[in-house]
Design a protein around this motif. Structure first.
Motif, PDB file in Angstrom:
ATOM      1  N   LYS A 196       0.838  -1.203   0.000  1.00 55.02           N
ATOM      2  CA  LYS A 196       0.000   0.000   0.000  1.00 55.02           C
ATOM      3  C   LYS A 196       0.868   1.247   0.000  1.00 55.02           C
ATOM      4  CE  LYS A 196      -3.818   2.039   2.688  1.00 55.02           C
ATOM      5  NZ  LYS A 196      -4.646   1.886   3.907  1.00 55.02           N
ATOM      6  N   PHE A 197       0.469   2.242  -0.813  1.00 55.92           N
ATOM      7  CA  PHE A 197       1.116   3.559  -0.794  1.00 55.92           C
ATOM      8  C   PHE A 197       0.056   4.599  -0.453  1.00 55.92           C
ATOM      9  CE2 PHE A 197       2.217   7.601  -2.876  1.00 55.92           C
ATOM     10  CZ  PHE A 197       3.404   7.883  -2.193  1.00 55.92           C
ATOM     11  N   THR A 198       0.358   5.447   0.537  1.00 58.64           N
ATOM     12  CA  THR A 198      -0.600   6.424   1.044  1.00 58.64           C
ATOM     13  C   THR A 198       0.004   7.822   0.973  1.00 58.64           C
ATOM     14  OG1 THR A 198      -1.373   4.739   2.611  1.00 58.64           O
ATOM     15  CG2 THR A 198      -2.113   6.983   2.989  1.00 58.64           C
ATOM     16  N   TYR A 199      -0.831   8.779   0.535  1.00 55.75           N
ATOM     17  CA  TYR A 199      -0.364  10.174   0.425  1.00 55.75           C
ATOM     18  C   TYR A 199      -1.450  11.100   0.978  1.00 55.75           C
ATOM     19  CZ  TYR A 199       1.414  14.517  -1.555  1.00 55.75           C
ATOM     20  OH  TYR A 199       1.885  15.797  -1.713  1.00 55.75           O
ATOM     21  N   ARG A 200      -1.057  11.977   1.889  1.00 61.30           N
ATOM     22  CA  ARG A 200      -2.029  12.886   2.497  1.00 61.30           C
ATOM     23  C   ARG A 200      -2.268  14.091   1.594  1.00 61.30           C
ATOM     24  NH1 ARG A 200      -0.425  14.592   8.245  1.00 61.30           N
ATOM     25  NH2 ARG A 200       0.981  15.988   7.126  1.00 61.30           N
ATOM     26  N   ILE A 201      -3.548  14.422   1.375  1.00 59.39           N
ATOM     27  CA  ILE A 201      -3.904  15.553   0.512  1.00 59.39           C
ATOM     28  C   ILE A 201      -4.554  16.692   1.292  1.00 59.39           C
ATOM     29  CG2 ILE A 201      -4.171  14.130  -1.548  1.00 59.39           C
ATOM     30  CD1 ILE A 201      -7.213  14.193  -1.058  1.00 59.39           C
ATOM     31  N   GLU A 202      -4.937  16.456   2.536  1.00 58.21           N
ATOM     32  CA  GLU A 202      -5.593  17.509   3.308  1.00 58.21           C
ATOM     33  C   GLU A 202      -5.357  17.282   4.794  1.00 58.21           C
ATOM     34  OE1 GLU A 202     -10.115  19.052   4.446  1.00 58.21           O
ATOM     35  OE2 GLU A 202      -9.813  17.787   2.681  1.00 58.21           O
ATOM     36  N   LYS A 203      -5.119  18.372   5.508  1.00 60.77           N
ATOM     37  CA  LYS A 203      -4.978  18.305   6.953  1.00 60.77           C
ATOM     38  C   LYS A 203      -5.533  19.575   7.558  1.00 60.77           C
ATOM     39  CE  LYS A 203      -1.685  17.606  10.728  1.00 60.77           C
ATOM     40  NZ  LYS A 203      -0.268  17.386  11.103  1.00 60.77           N
ATOM     41  N   SER A 204      -6.483  19.429   8.484  1.00 62.59           N
ATOM     42  CA  SER A 204      -7.078  20.567   9.176  1.00 62.59           C
ATOM     43  C   SER A 204      -7.321  20.174  10.624  1.00 62.59           C
ATOM     44  CB  SER A 204      -8.387  20.975   8.496  1.00 62.59           C
ATOM     45  OG  SER A 204      -9.360  19.947   8.617  1.00 62.59           O
ATOM     46  N   GLU A 205      -7.884  21.103  11.395  1.00 58.84           N
ATOM     47  CA  GLU A 205      -8.161  20.808  12.798  1.00 58.84           C
ATOM     48  C   GLU A 205      -9.246  19.753  12.956  1.00 58.84           C
ATOM     49  OE1 GLU A 205      -9.097  24.393  14.787  1.00 58.84           O
ATOM     50  OE2 GLU A 205      -7.087  25.265  14.578  1.00 58.84           O
ATOM     51  N   ALA A 206     -10.098  19.612  11.963  1.00 60.75           N
ATOM     52  CA  ALA A 206     -11.225  18.682  12.070  1.00 60.75           C
ATOM     53  C   ALA A 206     -10.953  17.320  11.457  1.00 60.75           C
ATOM     54  CB  ALA A 206     -12.467  19.291  11.425  1.00 60.75           C
ATOM     55  N   ARG A 207     -10.065  17.242  10.422  1.00 64.68           N
ATOM     56  CA  ARG A 207      -9.911  15.971   9.727  1.00 64.68           C
ATOM     57  C   ARG A 207      -8.642  15.951   8.891  1.00 64.68           C
ATOM     58  NH1 ARG A 207     -14.713  16.965   5.237  1.00 64.68           N
ATOM     59  NH2 ARG A 207     -13.600  18.542   4.024  1.00 64.68           N
ATOM     60  N   GLU A 208      -8.321  14.730   8.419  1.00 67.63           N
ATOM     61  CA  GLU A 208      -7.256  14.519   7.443  1.00 67.63           C
ATOM     62  C   GLU A 208      -7.816  13.654   6.323  1.00 67.63           C
ATOM     63  OE1 GLU A 208      -3.811  12.763   9.104  1.00 67.63           O
ATOM     64  OE2 GLU A 208      -3.335  14.442  10.435  1.00 67.63           O
ATOM     65  N   ARG A 209      -7.322  13.897   5.103  1.00 68.43           N
ATOM     66  CA  ARG A 209      -7.706  13.074   3.961  1.00 68.43           C
ATOM     67  C   ARG A 209      -6.451  12.483   3.322  1.00 68.43           C
ATOM     68  NH1 ARG A 209     -13.023  13.476   2.321  1.00 68.43           N
ATOM     69  NH2 ARG A 209     -14.175  15.312   3.043  1.00 68.43           N
ATOM     70  N   TRP A 210      -6.548  11.183   3.007  1.00 64.83           N
ATOM     71  CA  TRP A 210      -5.428  10.471   2.414  1.00 64.83           C
ATOM     72  C   TRP A 210      -5.899   9.747   1.153  1.00 64.83           C
ATOM     73  CZ3 TRP A 210      -0.571   9.965   5.088  1.00 64.83           C
ATOM     74  CH2 TRP A 210      -0.553  10.564   6.351  1.00 64.83           C
ATOM     75  N   LEU A 211      -5.079   9.780   0.106  1.00 63.06           N
ATOM     76  CA  LEU A 211      -5.284   8.966  -1.083  1.00 63.06           C
ATOM     77  C   LEU A 211      -4.340   7.771  -1.021  1.00 63.06           C
ATOM     78  CD1 LEU A 211      -5.544  11.598  -3.969  1.00 63.06           C
ATOM     79  CD2 LEU A 211      -7.419  10.305  -2.927  1.00 63.06           C
ATOM     80  N   TYR A 212      -4.780   6.629  -1.539  1.00 65.83           N
ATOM     81  CA  TYR A 212      -3.899   5.467  -1.504  1.00 65.83           C
ATOM     82  C   TYR A 212      -4.209   4.518  -2.660  1.00 65.83           C
ATOM     83  CZ  TYR A 212      -7.905   3.279   0.866  1.00 65.83           C
ATOM     84  OH  TYR A 212      -9.149   2.816   1.197  1.00 65.83           O
ATOM     85  N   VAL A 213      -3.196   3.732  -2.996  1.00 66.07           N
ATOM     86  CA  VAL A 213      -3.347   2.596  -3.904  1.00 66.07           C
ATOM     87  C   VAL A 213      -2.829   1.373  -3.162  1.00 66.07           C
ATOM     88  CG1 VAL A 213      -3.237   3.910  -6.042  1.00 66.07           C
ATOM     89  CG2 VAL A 213      -1.109   3.119  -4.985  1.00 66.07           C
ATOM     90  N   ALA A 214      -3.472   0.231  -3.395  1.00 67.43           N
ATOM     91  CA  ALA A 214      -3.117  -0.964  -2.627  1.00 67.43           C
ATOM     92  C   ALA A 214      -3.387  -2.215  -3.437  1.00 67.43           C
ATOM     93  CB  ALA A 214      -3.908  -1.004  -1.309  1.00 67.43           C
ATOM     94  N   GLY A 215      -2.748  -3.287  -3.046  1.00 66.31           N
ATOM     95  CA  GLY A 215      -3.015  -4.608  -3.586  1.00 66.31           C
ATOM     96  C   GLY A 215      -3.606  -5.479  -2.492  1.00 66.31           C
ATOM     97  N   GLU A 216      -4.376  -6.487  -2.873  1.00 63.81           N
ATOM     98  CA  GLU A 216      -5.057  -7.303  -1.858  1.00 63.81           C
ATOM     99  C   GLU A 216      -5.302  -8.698  -2.390  1.00 63.81           C
ATOM    100  OE1 GLU A 216      -9.452  -7.097  -0.075  1.00 63.81           O
ATOM    101  OE2 GLU A 216      -8.225  -5.347   0.472  1.00 63.81           O
ATOM    102  N   PHE A 217      -5.191  -9.682  -1.503  1.00 65.49           N
ATOM    103  CA  PHE A 217      -5.511 -11.071  -1.812  1.00 65.49           C
ATOM    104  C   PHE A 217      -6.868 -11.368  -1.186  1.00 65.49           C
ATOM    105  CE2 PHE A 217      -5.210 -15.652  -0.722  1.00 65.49           C
ATOM    106  CZ  PHE A 217      -5.057 -16.154  -2.005  1.00 65.49           C
ATOM    107  N   GLY A 218      -7.903 -11.599  -2.031  1.00 68.59           N
ATOM    108  CA  GLY A 218      -9.260 -11.756  -1.524  1.00 68.59           C
ATOM    109  C   GLY A 218      -9.778 -13.162  -1.665  1.00 68.59           C
TER     110      GLY A 218
END
Length: 364
Positions: free
Chosen positions: A269-291
């Protein structure tokens, strides 16, 4: 007559000498007592000054220094969350700074069990005809045992609604029920480990036999090299009919405060933060998974008991929102490929066409 006068003078002189001697002795005694009291007062003042200097300075603050060993803060909040490490195992111990009187007034009651977090998950893999479609709902509740640090109990329940395929006789629904017992502990400041065992029943609830009982688990070791680099080693036991054990190894790297790479098999998984404020944070990510999963079923056409196993690989993109009140939401879309359906009886096995995925998860 002269003799009497001389006698009177002599008596007067003697009396005066006695009186003066008495007064001189008392004066000397009083003077000695005053000197002694003065010396004691001076000593007390000096002691008081020393006492004040050490314990109660008026012009400066004395900083108390801990003599107990402290655990260095080698992981930030994102690192602890990524590794699933209880925060209390890495925080500094400040209990030395509390006096005994203060501790007597502290809240000493420790509950046996308490809520840690709950998770609800909805996943849809569309499919029609011979392309198997799956609509899944799952709920879990993680419970902490505060008297046993690092120990959690997590009951889980899930249901999968199956759409098709027409070429084989799957039941309409299969279920997941399990209880996971997880323990995390530290060897030292660098090494820690995690153990989990989760017995459960995976079935359509028509075939509830020993085939429906599965015991999953994992054993992982974490090496905290630095704040920007962690290593993970271990195994994941999935107890499926076609696959029992998966290695789990890799590393976690922080390129900055707002980006993280988890090169860990079987879920990179690779995660990158796009927003940070006093109320919340937002992160974008791409990931692989074995289901996928394995379930004990009763085949609809023949009423024969069997075990079905579904496997796939998933490439996922998502957005994660973390709120200051602890709630976390995740919305994901993905591409699902390498899909296989296999039976224990080998009657009806086939490969399924790729499909898409939509998933929403809420943790609170």
């Amino acid at each position: 007559m002269p003799f009497q006068s001389l006698r009177a003078v002599f008596l007067l002189i003697v009396t005066s000498v006695v009186v003066l001697s008495s007064m001189t002795g008392r004066f000397a005694y009083a003077q000695g007592r005053l000197s002694e009291l003065g010396a004691k007062k001076a000593t007390n003042r000096e002691s008081y000054r020393r006492h004040q200097t050490i314990f109660a300075p008026r012009d400066q603050d004395i900083k108390q220094i801990s003599q107990s060993p402290q655990v260095p803060e080698v992981l930030d909040a994102e690192a602890r969350e990524a590794l699933g490490i209880p925060p209390q195992l890495l925080e500094s111990d400040d209990s030395w700074s509390e006096s005994e009187d203060e501790c007597l007034e502290c809240e000493t009651f420790v509950p046996l069990i308490s809520h840690k977090r709950a998770t609800a998950n909805v996943t849809w893999l569309p499919g029609t005809g011979d392309d198997l479609g799956i609509f899944s709902l799952s709920l879990s509740e993680a419970l902490e045992l505060p008297r046993y640090e690092g120990f959690t109990i997590t009951p889980r329940f899930g249901v999968h609604y199956l759409d098709g395929p027409v070429r084989t006789d799957l039941p309409a629904r299969v279920y997941d029920t399990s209880v996971a017992f997880r323990w995390f502990n530290k060897f030292n400041e660098k090494w820690s480990y995690e153990l989990e065992v989760a017995p459960g029943v995976y079935s359509d609830f028509k075939n509830v036999t020993t085939d429906s009982l599965r015991i999953t688990g994992r054993g992982l070791a974490y090496y905290m090299h630095s704040r920007s680099k962690q290593f993970v080693f271990g195994v994941v036991y999935i107890d499926r009919e076609d696959l029992k054990l998966l290695p789990a190894a890799g590393m976690i790297m922080w390129f900055s405060e707002g980006s993280r790479l988890e090169l860990i098999f079987p879920k990179p998984k690779f995660t990158y933060r796009i927003e940070k404020s006093e109320a919340r944070e937002r992160w974008l990510y791409v990931a692989g998974e074995f289901g996928g999963g394995s379930w004990a079923i009763r085949r609809a056409g023949t009423a024969v008991d069997d075990v079905v196993t579904y496997n796939d690989l998933r490439l996922i993109g998502g957005i994660e929102t973390k709120h200051t009140n602890g709630m976390v939401s995740q919305f994901e879309i993905g591409y699902v490929f390498n899909r296989k359906l296999e039976y224990l009886s080998n009657n009806g096995n086939y490969d399924i066409s790729p499909t898409g995925m939509i998933r929403y998860q809420l943790t609170f």
